[in-house]
Motif scaffolding. Structure first.
Motif, PDB file in Angstrom:
ATOM      1  N   ALA A   1       0.870  -1.179   0.000  1.00  0.00           N
ATOM      2  CA  ALA A   1       0.000   0.000   0.000  1.00  0.00           C
ATOM      3  C   ALA A   1       0.905   1.226   0.000  1.00  0.00           C
ATOM      4  O   ALA A   1       1.734   1.390   0.906  1.00  0.00           O
ATOM      5  CB  ALA A   1      -0.897   0.004   1.233  1.00  0.00           C
ATOM      6  N   LEU A   2       0.775   2.067  -1.009  1.00  0.00           N
ATOM      7  CA  LEU A   2       1.638   3.233  -1.126  1.00  0.00           C
ATOM      8  C   LEU A   2       1.172   4.358  -0.203  1.00  0.00           C
ATOM      9  O   LEU A   2      -0.018   4.643  -0.099  1.00  0.00           O
ATOM     10  CB  LEU A   2       1.673   3.734  -2.567  1.00  0.00           C
ATOM     11  CG  LEU A   2       2.232   2.771  -3.621  1.00  0.00           C
ATOM     12  CD1 LEU A   2       2.353   3.479  -4.963  1.00  0.00           C
ATOM     13  CD2 LEU A   2       3.583   2.210  -3.189  1.00  0.00           C
ATOM     14  N   VAL A   3       2.150   4.991   0.454  1.00  0.00           N
ATOM     15  CA  VAL A   3       1.891   6.137   1.326  1.00  0.00           C
ATOM     16  C   VAL A   3       2.723   7.296   0.791  1.00  0.00           C
ATOM     17  O   VAL A   3       3.953   7.287   0.889  1.00  0.00           O
ATOM     18  CB  VAL A   3       2.278   5.839   2.786  1.00  0.00           C
ATOM     19  CG1 VAL A   3       1.999   7.066   3.660  1.00  0.00           C
ATOM     20  CG2 VAL A   3       1.527   4.620   3.309  1.00  0.00           C
ATOM     21  N   GLU A   4       2.062   8.275   0.202  1.00  0.00           N
ATOM     22  CA  GLU A   4       2.788   9.377  -0.422  1.00  0.00           C
ATOM     23  C   GLU A   4       3.392  10.303   0.627  1.00  0.00           C
ATOM     24  O   GLU A   4       2.735  10.668   1.608  1.00  0.00           O
ATOM     25  CB  GLU A   4       1.866  10.169  -1.343  1.00  0.00           C
ATOM     26  CG  GLU A   4       2.600  11.187  -2.193  1.00  0.00           C
ATOM     27  CD  GLU A   4       1.725  11.812  -3.268  1.00  0.00           C
ATOM     28  OE1 GLU A   4       2.182  12.776  -3.903  1.00  0.00           O
ATOM     29  OE2 GLU A   4       0.589  11.330  -3.464  1.00  0.00           O
ATOM     30  N   CYS A   5       4.648  10.681   0.407  1.00  0.00           N
ATOM     31  CA  CYS A   5       5.375  11.577   1.310  1.00  0.00           C
ATOM     32  C   CYS A   5       5.935  12.729   0.480  1.00  0.00           C
ATOM     33  O   CYS A   5       7.117  12.716   0.096  1.00  0.00           O
ATOM     34  CB  CYS A   5       6.493  10.825   2.027  1.00  0.00           C
ATOM     35  SG  CYS A   5       5.934   9.431   3.037  1.00  0.00           S
TER      36      CYS A   5
END
Length: 249
Positions: free
Chosen positions: A29-33
């Motif tokens: 699951a991608l978590v944008e930073c």
């Protein structure tokens, strides 16, 4: 539970984005930073992500940074070392992300900042910034860091699968056609800029193998720049990897 992958939404991340698109949330699951390396480190430390895909490549413009510990700060130290500036004399103001940095040079609260060349170019084209120089990174662009508690097999599987997407993205066929279309549709860059970037970038073929000399050279540069301090007896490169996950070459 899917691995939480912290990343920066930039064209460099294209293989990861293609992986995530095909995976559909089954294993990652991608978590944008958007604030970059500093935010990735912060979220990793706070257990908000399991893995950080950190981009360490900044080849541009000094004064403001996105976050403490960010690539924009590290590269400022590298530039200072190259110019012979003492690291203790370098002070920074935090502007959180690329938008904050751009605003800071336009409201004259700072003189310059450092960011990746092609990511910044759309604002050059629009007239919001101008390039004044470049500082190539003395190390590869990518770093993958993970929580010590992350399941080893899950992490190895992630890196193995990511490697396959990286190799596909890096192939001559993809470079000639698919990559340009993918980056154009996801990021809105012009074909000429994408093709120019593709000529300058290369990707590792195996994300599970780390060249030992890369780690030693990186530590040497960071030590000379005053970012890290060598322990008595020097660095032990094996301390910077997890041998259960990756191997040195």
């Amino acid at each position: 539970m899917p691995l939480r992958i912290g990343y920066v939404r930039e064209h460099f991340s294209s293989p990861l984005l293609q992986f995530a698109e095909a995976d559909e949330g089954r294993t990652i699951a991608l978590v944008e930073c958007p604030s970059g390396t500093g935010q990735l480190i912060s979220r990793l430390t706070k257990d908000e992500i399991d893995v950080a895909m950190q981009l360490c490549d900044h080849t541009t413009q000094l004064g403001r940074i996105s976050r403490l510990g960010s690539g924009s700060q590290t590269m400022a130290y590298v530039m200072g070392f190259q110019q012979g500036w003492p690291s203790e004399s370098m002070n920074f103001q935090v502007n959180n992300d690329i938008r904050g940095l751009i605003d800071s040079v336009n409201d004259h609260s700072t003189a310059a900042f450092m960011w990746e060349w092609f990511t910044t170019k759309p604002w050059l084209d629009s007239g919001e910034v101008r390039f004044i120089g470049s500082v190539p990174t003395p190390w590869p662009s990518w770093l993958v860091a993970a929580q010590p508690s992350v399941n080893t097999e899950a992490l190895k599987q992630f890196l193995t699968t990511l490697s396959s997407y990286v190799r596909s993205f890096d192939s001559a066929e993809s470079r000639a056609t698919k990559n340009v279309n993918f980056i154009k549709s996801r990021f809105g860059y012009g074909e000429e800029d994408i093709e120019a970037w593709m000529k300058t970038v290369g990707y590792p073929q195996d994300c599970l193998t780390i060249p030992k000399d890369v780690l030693m050279n990186t530590l040497s540069v960071l030590e000379n720049a005053g970012v890290v301090k060598s322990p008595e007896g020097g660095f032990t490169v094996e301390r910077f990897i997890d041998p259960k996950v990756v191997k040195l070459a």
